[in-house]
Write an enzyme that holds these catalytic residues in place. Structure first.
Site, short mmCIF file in Angstrom:
data_model
loop_
_atom_site.label_atom_id
_atom_site.label_comp_id
_atom_site.label_asym_id
_atom_site.label_seq_id
_atom_site.Cartn_x
_atom_site.Cartn_y
_atom_site.Cartn_z
N HIS A 1 -7.76 -6.82 7.25
CA HIS A 1 -7.60 -5.83 8.32
C HIS A 1 -7.78 -6.49 9.68
O HIS A 1 -8.86 -6.94 10.04
CB HIS A 1 -8.55 -4.63 8.19
CG HIS A 1 -7.95 -3.37 8.78
ND1 HIS A 1 -7.87 -3.15 10.14
CD2 HIS A 1 -7.35 -2.31 8.21
CE1 HIS A 1 -7.29 -1.98 10.37
NE2 HIS A 1 -6.94 -1.46 9.21
N ASP A 2 -6.69 -6.54 10.42
CA ASP A 2 -6.64 -7.07 11.79
C ASP A 2 -6.94 -8.57 11.88
O ASP A 2 -7.28 -9.07 12.97
CB ASP A 2 -7.58 -6.29 12.72
CG ASP A 2 -7.05 -4.91 13.06
OD1 ASP A 2 -5.90 -4.61 12.66
OD2 ASP A 2 -7.77 -4.13 13.69
N HIS B 1 0.87 -1.18 0.00
CA HIS B 1 0.00 0.00 0.00
C HIS B 1 0.90 1.22 0.00
O HIS B 1 1.24 1.76 1.06
CB HIS B 1 -0.91 -0.01 1.24
CG HIS B 1 -1.94 1.06 1.24
ND1 HIS B 1 -3.18 0.92 1.82
CD2 HIS B 1 -1.94 2.32 0.72
CE1 HIS B 1 -3.88 2.03 1.67
NE2 HIS B 1 -3.15 2.90 1.01
N GLU C 1 -2.65 -1.77 -3.12
CA GLU C 1 -3.77 -1.07 -2.50
C GLU C 1 -3.52 0.43 -2.54
O GLU C 1 -2.38 0.89 -2.54
CB GLU C 1 -3.90 -1.48 -1.02
CG GLU C 1 -4.17 -2.93 -0.77
CD GLU C 1 -4.26 -3.23 0.72
OE1 GLU C 1 -4.79 -4.30 1.05
OE2 GLU C 1 -3.80 -2.41 1.53
N THR D 1 -3.85 3.99 8.91
CA THR D 1 -4.17 2.72 8.28
C THR D 1 -5.61 2.81 7.78
O THR D 1 -6.35 3.73 8.13
CB THR D 1 -4.01 1.54 9.26
OG1 THR D 1 -4.22 0.30 8.58
CG2 THR D 1 -4.98 1.65 10.42
#
Length: 238
Positions: A190-191, A43, A70, A100
């Site tokens: 994500h996470d 990203h 991304e 983020t």
């Protein structure tokens, strides 16, 4: 089989903290592939605080798996995609100063803009995925943009997993089936980590891909990179 794409942003963050080229981002990416990763995600942000534009250029010709880039689809991002022609471009609605990604697209409000961006990316030959919240109202508008896939924003799931995993996963299962009915491919990210990934996969077995960086790199400090990638791969089996 759900593919594991390793996000190497944190490797670049570590390198940038001291300057020089240690750790070597390209070498780590190639090692991730060798250890079992089925894709590499980056990203590149405008301030280049982790992945740099030059990293993207260096990675593109040597990777053997899918390259996923991304970013927010501004002029700079589109120039990178046109130059590199990655396997996949994932569109995220982050402002330039975001630490983020913290939300998916409002595909209703931004539908026309996304249509134009998606059309341009597909003309380049790049598969398109749109980062999206687990809310049903955004999925038909997402389909209308022409995107190939959507990526489920999984931070709310991860945050609530330890409280009540059945409740946490419920909206994701619902929208996953909507995506499937609409003919959209399905990514997630994500996470996600070694604690919550297996349950996500068991509840949504038709996931195409998960993109994981921060937690995987943290785990690698304890388990080693090769072992950690294999541990994540095992969570996606079955």
């Amino acid at each position: 089989m759900t593919k594991l794409s390793v996000n190497i942003n944190k490797i670049a963050t570590l390198r940038n903290a001291r300057g020089g080229n240690n750790p070597d981002v390209v070498k780590v990416a190639l090692d991730c592939e060798r250890f079992g990763a089925e894709g590499i995600t980056v990203h590149p942000r405008p301030d280049e605080r982790h992945i740099r534009f030059q990293d993207v250029l260096d990675l593109s010709p040597v990777l053997n798996t899918e390259f996923n880039i991304e970013g927010y689809p501004d002029k700079r991002f589109m120039e990178i995609i046109r130059k590199v022609k990655p396997a996949q471009a994932t569109l995220v609605p982050d402002p330039p100063n975001a630490i983020t990604s913290n939300s998916g697209w409002d595909t209703i409000t931004h539908q026309e803009m996304l249509k134009d961006i998606v059309a341009e990316l597909k003309e380049i030959g790049t598969r398109v995925s749109i980062f999206i919240n687990p809310e049903a109202k955004y999925f038909e508008p997402a389909k209308s943009t022409g995107t190939d896939r959507v990526e489920l924003y999984t931070e709310p799931y991860a945050s609530n997993y330890s409280i009540n995993r059945e409740w946490a996963i419920k909206p994701y299962v619902e929208v996953a089936h909507i995506a499937r009915e609409l003919g959209l491919g399905l990514n997630a990210g994500h996470d996600l980590d070694l604690h919550n990934l297996k349950y996500l996969k068991s509840c949504i077995p038709f996931l195409d891909e998960v993109s994981i960086g921060h937690a995987l790199v943290c785990d690698a400090l304890y388990y080693g990179l090769e072992n950690t990638i294999q541990m994540y791969r095992r969570q996606l089996e079955g």
